[in-house]
Design a protein around this motif. Structure first.
Motif, PDB file in Angstrom:
ATOM      1  N   LEU A   1       0.843  -1.211   0.000  1.00 46.35           N
ATOM      2  CA  LEU A   1       0.000   0.000   0.000  1.00 46.35           C
ATOM      3  C   LEU A   1       0.870   1.250   0.000  1.00 46.35           C
ATOM      4  CD1 LEU A   1      -2.883  -0.343   2.645  1.00 46.35           C
ATOM      5  CD2 LEU A   1      -3.095  -0.145   0.171  1.00 46.35           C
TER       6      LEU A   1
ATOM      7  N   ASN B   1      -6.750   2.758   5.953  1.00 44.86           N
ATOM      8  CA  ASN B   1      -7.214   2.005   4.778  1.00 44.86           C
ATOM      9  C   ASN B   1      -8.603   1.441   5.057  1.00 44.86           C
ATOM     10  OD1 ASN B   1      -7.111   0.733   2.248  1.00 44.86           O
ATOM     11  ND2 ASN B   1      -6.418  -1.177   3.186  1.00 44.86           N
TER      12      ASN B   1
ATOM     13  N   GLY C   1     -11.180  -0.642   3.775  1.00 40.22           N
ATOM     14  CA  GLY C   1     -11.579  -1.676   2.824  1.00 40.22           C
ATOM     15  C   GLY C   1     -12.780  -2.406   3.383  1.00 40.22           C
TER      16      GLY C   1
ATOM     17  N   ILE D   1      -7.668   6.104   2.580  1.00 38.65           N
ATOM     18  CA  ILE D   1      -7.716   5.406   1.287  1.00 38.65           C
ATOM     19  C   ILE D   1      -8.634   4.173   1.408  1.00 38.65           C
ATOM     20  CG2 ILE D   1      -5.422   6.175   0.530  1.00 38.65           C
ATOM     21  CD1 ILE D   1      -4.369   3.375   1.363  1.00 38.65           C
ATOM     22  N   GLY D   2      -8.764   3.449   0.307  1.00 40.06           N
ATOM     23  CA  GLY D   2      -9.611   2.241   0.297  1.00 40.06           C
ATOM     24  C   GLY D   2     -10.855   2.488  -0.534  1.00 40.06           C
TER      25      GLY D   2
ATOM     26  N   GLU E   1      -7.736   5.828  -4.890  1.00 40.42           N
ATOM     27  CA  GLU E   1      -7.902   5.352  -3.510  1.00 40.42           C
ATOM     28  C   GLU E   1      -7.756   3.854  -3.258  1.00 40.42           C
ATOM     29  OE1 GLU E   1     -10.733   5.389  -5.868  1.00 40.42           O
ATOM     30  OE2 GLU E   1     -11.640   7.027  -4.770  1.00 40.42           O
TER      31      GLU E   1
END
Ligand SMILES: Nc1ncnc2c1ncn2[C@@H]1O[C@H](COP(=O)(O)OP(=O)(O)O)[C@@H](O)[C@H]1O
Ligand SMILES: CC(C)(COP(=O)(O)O)[C@@H](O)C(=O)NCCC(=O)O
Length: 357
Positions: free
Chosen positions: A132, A176, A178, A307-308, A341
């Motif tokens: 990442l 992150n 996700g 991000i993600g 992202e």
């Protein structure tokens, strides 16, 4: 050639491939045809092709990888469709193009045997967080408009994206979002540690939204949330105090209790699918913002990079995070966002590969 990097996550698989600008004639034409047909198939069969939420970042031109100029292509598909992907890779000839694919994310371990058995491909595995970070720094270096923040996040008319110079970023927190959420403290290009996480992440938002509204995709959930009002679902400070709780700096419009109105049958009968989607989005996002802020205080950092793919086509969540970080830190912390992202893991593992298997 070409080179593939895959981040096989809990929900989505992100596939990045590098296409050199000057490929050998003959060889290149057949390769490009194979890649095009894989892209066409995956794009047609992924949900964003049907809903009109098209990703803007499908490729990045003129990047240099291992001294070669070329284009990075970005594709994603649901990890639940991995078996179909492997069949496709066989049928469309991808397996003939490459023997080794760089891979990261939990699926690099979970599906390693399937890759070997179904398509005779080896996975060169790399750590998800190191990938990442490497991918993020590389993409930011190659794209001058990669990093941005939201100015005036509370004011709908004035709120806008503003470019941010991320060339001297350390130290920073990397959040992150996700399926679940991982929070990393980053001190240099090679030094990061996972400081916290929460299982209430993007997967939770989508799962709860599907249960509560009957929607069937992330894009639909975000579309519903955009039309809803979370104050019909949540109990605010002013619903309890009649106004602000001034002594302790709690504004009346602050959510005091997420979903707190839903214990009333009368309220439940008046609430819409849109309201429920919005409240789910606000609940999950604010919780992540709150944990991120506490980690930033603990790690003594001012920049928090989110991000993600939870943030994909999701300005509501980004603005909420921007507001929460700014408001609760008295403007001493900044929430930063990145255009690509969800693709940094896939790019990062590709960067680390030097021909080994
Ligand atoms: N097309 C999509 N399908 C499913 N989830 C999506 C989609 N687009 C965005 N998301 C959101 O992104 C999350 C997955 O983010 P991602 O960074 O790819 O994590 P993971 O690596 O765990 O798959 C989902 O839980 C969901 O909230
Ligand atoms: C296990 C994971 C690293 C997997 O990454 P993901 O596929 O969600 O991006 C992540 O979901 C996570 O950190 N979950 C939170 C676990 C916890 O701290 O409670």
């Amino acid at each position: 050639m070409p080179w593939f990097g895959m981040d096989i996550g809990g929900t989505l698989s992100k596939l990045v491939y590098f296409e050199p600008k000057d490929m050998m004639q003959g060889e290149s034409e057949s390769e490009i045809e194979i890649l095009k047909s894989i892209r066409k198939y995956l794009t047609k069969n992924s949900s964003y092709g049907k809903t009109g939420h098209r990703d803007t970042h499908l490729q990045m031109d003129n990047v240099v990888l291992r001294g070669i100029v070329g284009t990075l292509h970005f594709i994603r598909f649901p990890t639940s469709k991995m078996k179909n992907f492997l069949v496709l890779a066989n049928q469309k000839g991808m397996a003939k193009l490459v023997t080794t694919v760089c891979a990261t994310g939990g699926g690099a371990y979970k599906f390693e045997e399937d890759f070997k058995r179904e398509v005779n491909m080896k996975l060169a595995k790399y750590d998800e967080f190191e990938s990442l970070l490497k991918g993020l720094l590389y993409i930011d270096k190659n794209n001058p408009t990669e990093c941005y923040y939201w100015s005036n996040p509370t004011d709908g008319t004035k709120c806008s994206k503003v470019q941010y110079d991320f060339s001297s970023p350390y130290p920073f927190l990397l959040v992150n979002i996700g399926s679940g959420v991982s929070i990393l403290s980053v001190n240099s290009a090679t030094e990061c540690k996972r400081v916290s996480g929460t299982s209430l992440g993007g997967g939770t938002f989508l799962g709860l939204c599907c249960l509560l509204t009957g929607c069937n995709s992330f894009e639909e959930a975000i579309g519903l949330a955009a039309e809803g009002d979370h104050t019909h679902v949540d109990k605010l400070v002013k619903d309890i105090y009649g106004g602000d709780y001034a002594k302790f700096g709690l504004p009346g419009d602050l959510v005091a209790s997420s979903f707190g109105q839903m214990n009333s049958r009368d309220r439940r009968s008046k609430v819409s699918r849109q309201d429920l989607a919005r409240a789910t989005l606000v609940t999950i996002t604010n919780n992540i913002g709150s944990i991120a802020r506490m980690c930033a205080i603990q790690q003594k950092v001012e920049r928090v990079v989110f991000i993600g793919n939870f943030l994909r086509v999701n300005p509501i969540a980004m603005k909420l995070l921007a507001y929460a970080m700014e408001y609760w830190s008295n403007a001493s912390m900044k929430a930063l966002f990145l255009e690509h992202e969800g693709y940094f893991g896939a790019v990062g593992c590709l960067l680390q590969y030097h021909g080994e298997t």
